[in-house]
Structure formats: C-alpha cells, structure tokens
Design a protein around this motif. Structure first.
Motif, PDB file in Angstrom:
ATOM      1  N   GLU A 134      47.895 -26.259 -24.313  1.00 41.14           N
ATOM      2  CA  GLU A 134      48.153 -26.452 -25.736  1.00 41.14           C
ATOM      3  C   GLU A 134      49.570 -26.015 -26.106  1.00 41.14           C
ATOM      4  OE1 GLU A 134      46.288 -28.234 -27.394  1.00 41.14           O
ATOM      5  OE2 GLU A 134      44.558 -28.216 -26.047  1.00 41.14           O
ATOM      6  N   ALA A 135      50.116 -25.031 -25.370  1.00 43.23           N
ATOM      7  CA  ALA A 135      51.489 -24.594 -25.630  1.00 43.23           C
ATOM      8  C   ALA A 135      52.483 -25.700 -25.285  1.00 43.23           C
ATOM      9  CB  ALA A 135      51.798 -23.327 -24.844  1.00 43.23           C
ATOM     10  N   GLU A 138      52.227 -27.872 -28.402  1.00 45.61           N
ATOM     11  CA  GLU A 138      52.741 -27.213 -29.601  1.00 45.61           C
ATOM     12  C   GLU A 138      54.259 -27.134 -29.612  1.00 45.61           C
ATOM     13  OE1 GLU A 138      52.627 -22.782 -31.741  1.00 45.61           O
ATOM     14  OE2 GLU A 138      51.286 -23.237 -30.053  1.00 45.61           O
ATOM     15  N   HIS A 139      54.842 -26.793 -28.470  1.00 47.70           N
ATOM     16  CA  HIS A 139      56.292 -26.605 -28.401  1.00 47.70           C
ATOM     17  C   HIS A 139      57.020 -27.845 -27.904  1.00 47.70           C
ATOM     18  CE1 HIS A 139      55.907 -22.338 -29.322  1.00 47.70           C
ATOM     19  NE2 HIS A 139      54.908 -22.279 -28.463  1.00 47.70           N
ATOM     20  N   GLN A 140      56.275 -28.950 -27.739  1.00 45.78           N
ATOM     21  CA  GLN A 140      56.855 -30.230 -27.336  1.00 45.78           C
ATOM     22  C   GLN A 140      57.667 -30.098 -26.046  1.00 45.78           C
ATOM     23  OE1 GLN A 140      59.052 -31.601 -30.776  1.00 45.78           O
ATOM     24  NE2 GLN A 140      57.216 -32.169 -31.894  1.00 45.78           N
TER      25      GLN A 140
END
Length: 242
Positions: A134-135, A138-140
């Motif tokens: 997911e990180a 989230e941080h593309q």
C-alpha cells in the motif's frame, strides 16, 4: 602514522571500520578514538556503521547508531533511512520506521520499500507485505521487477502453507499467529488488484545505452526541427548544346 607526522582522517577510520570484526564494543571504541583525535564522524561514516550492523542482524545496535547520528546534530540522508529500513523485522519495527520517516518529512523511495518488502517476504508475513504494498501506491513509487518476483514467491509460499495446514501438518512459526489466516486471505485478495493498480518500473538493459537510435529519434534528442534543417541543394543546370 603519528611518528611520520601523518594524522588519520575520516577515510582512515572508515577503512578501519570496514576491516574490524562485528563487535559493538570495538566499534564504539573506534568512535571514541575519533573524538579524542578531533575527527568528526560524518553521515557517511554512520551510514556505513548502520549498514555493517544491520547486515550482521545487529538491528538494535544499528538503530542505536541512527540515534547517535541524530544526537550529534547530523542530518540523516536518504541512505541513512535506507540503512534503517534494513533493521525492520516485524510489524512494530515497520510502524516505528513509518513514524521516523514522517517526523523527518522523508518520502520512502523504491530502495527503502523494496528492502522492507524483502524482509516481509522472507518472514512470510502477509500483513507486513500488505502494508508495504500500500505504501507503493500511496507514495506513487513504481516497483521494480524484482518486487513482483518477491511477491509471487510470497504468494506461492502462502499457498503451500495453507495447504499444509489443511492437511494437518505442523504450521511454521509465521503461521502460528492468531491473525495469520485472515492476513493470508486479505493478501491473496488484494494481490491481483494491486498488480492492476501499480505502475511497474521496467528495468533498463545495461546494453541499451549502446543501441543505435533511429535517425528521427536522434534528431529529436538533439533539439533540431525541420525549420533548422539545411535547404536542399539545387542541382546545377547543364549548358545547352550549341
């Protein structure tokens, strides 16, 4: 060195750190010697120390080196946080790592996230793997191909562990957590959707730099336009036969 009038510098102590055994007492003695000789350890030295300790699974000592770096009013760089990522071994470590990044206003990069995911895969920890996945979103951050290979390895491993549990075989340590079965289910459901959402960074082949580019691509890269091209040469006319 002292007899020859040569004083050690930071490079000298970096070489000594590299050569010495994995022993925290000796490492701290080396730092005290640097202080006594008025040679200030820099961020690069502490990064080397953290990586040395984390590589030998002395995670608490590596975290201690990060704290000492900050206590000396040094500014951790991206490599510092990359070394700190090597110390993450469980969910509590991961939560602490996220908090450290937020406090420093640092965005995780692909090296940090790949290191975190590799640790989760090796521990067969689907809950931690999900958090790192997911990180990426989230941080593309575009994962590299090796990340997909790691996740596929985890998927197959979790499948095998699930089948073994259904057949009554003793579960491995990772599967003994009460929430393990639910974490496996969430991972297997999320994994294909995550693949569809994430943008994968294609690895550049090392020989690509030697490839011959088409003429149009070469002209475009040089910033030339049609208006800048030289006009065609007129063919000289032949004299008339007399």
């Amino acid at each position: 060195m002292a007899a020859d009038g040569i004083l050690p510098d930071i490079k000298t102590f970096s070489i000594l750190l590299k050569m010495m055994p994995h022993d925290e007492d000796q490492e701290q003695c080396l730092i005290r010697t640097m202080d006594a000789l008025d040679v200030a350890p820099d961020v690069g030295f502490f990064n080397q120390l953290m990586k040395k300790r984390a590589s030998s699974r002395r995670n608490a000592a590596a975290k201690s080196a990060f704290r000492e770096l900050e206590a000396r009013a040094l500014q951790p760089d991206v490599a510092s946080f990359g070394c700190l990522a090597m110390t993450v071994r469980n969910g509590r470590d991961l939560a602490s790592f996220w908090e450290t990044l937020r406090a420093a206003d640092v965005r995780p990069n692909v090296e940090m996230l790949t290191t975190l995911l590799n640790s989760a895969v090796r521990a067969a920890d689907p809950q931690r793997a999900l958090a790192v996945m997911e990180a990426f979103i989230e941080h593309q951050v575009a994962p590299e191909r090796r990340v997909l290979l790691q996740l596929e390895e985890l998927r197959l491993n979790l499948r095998q562990m699930t089948v073994a549990a259904e057949r009554g075989r003793p579960p491995p340590r990772a599967a003994q957590q009460p929430s393990f079965a639910d974490s496996v289910r969430k991972f297997l459901l999320r994994y294909p959707r995550w693949l569809a959402e994430v943008h994968v960074e294609r690895e550049r082949h090392p020989f690509r730099q030697y490839a011959v580019r088409p003429l149009a691509e070469t002209v475009a890269a040089a910033g030339l336009s049609g208006a800048e091209e030289a006009p065609p040469q007129r063919r000289p006319s032949l004299p008339a036969d007399g």
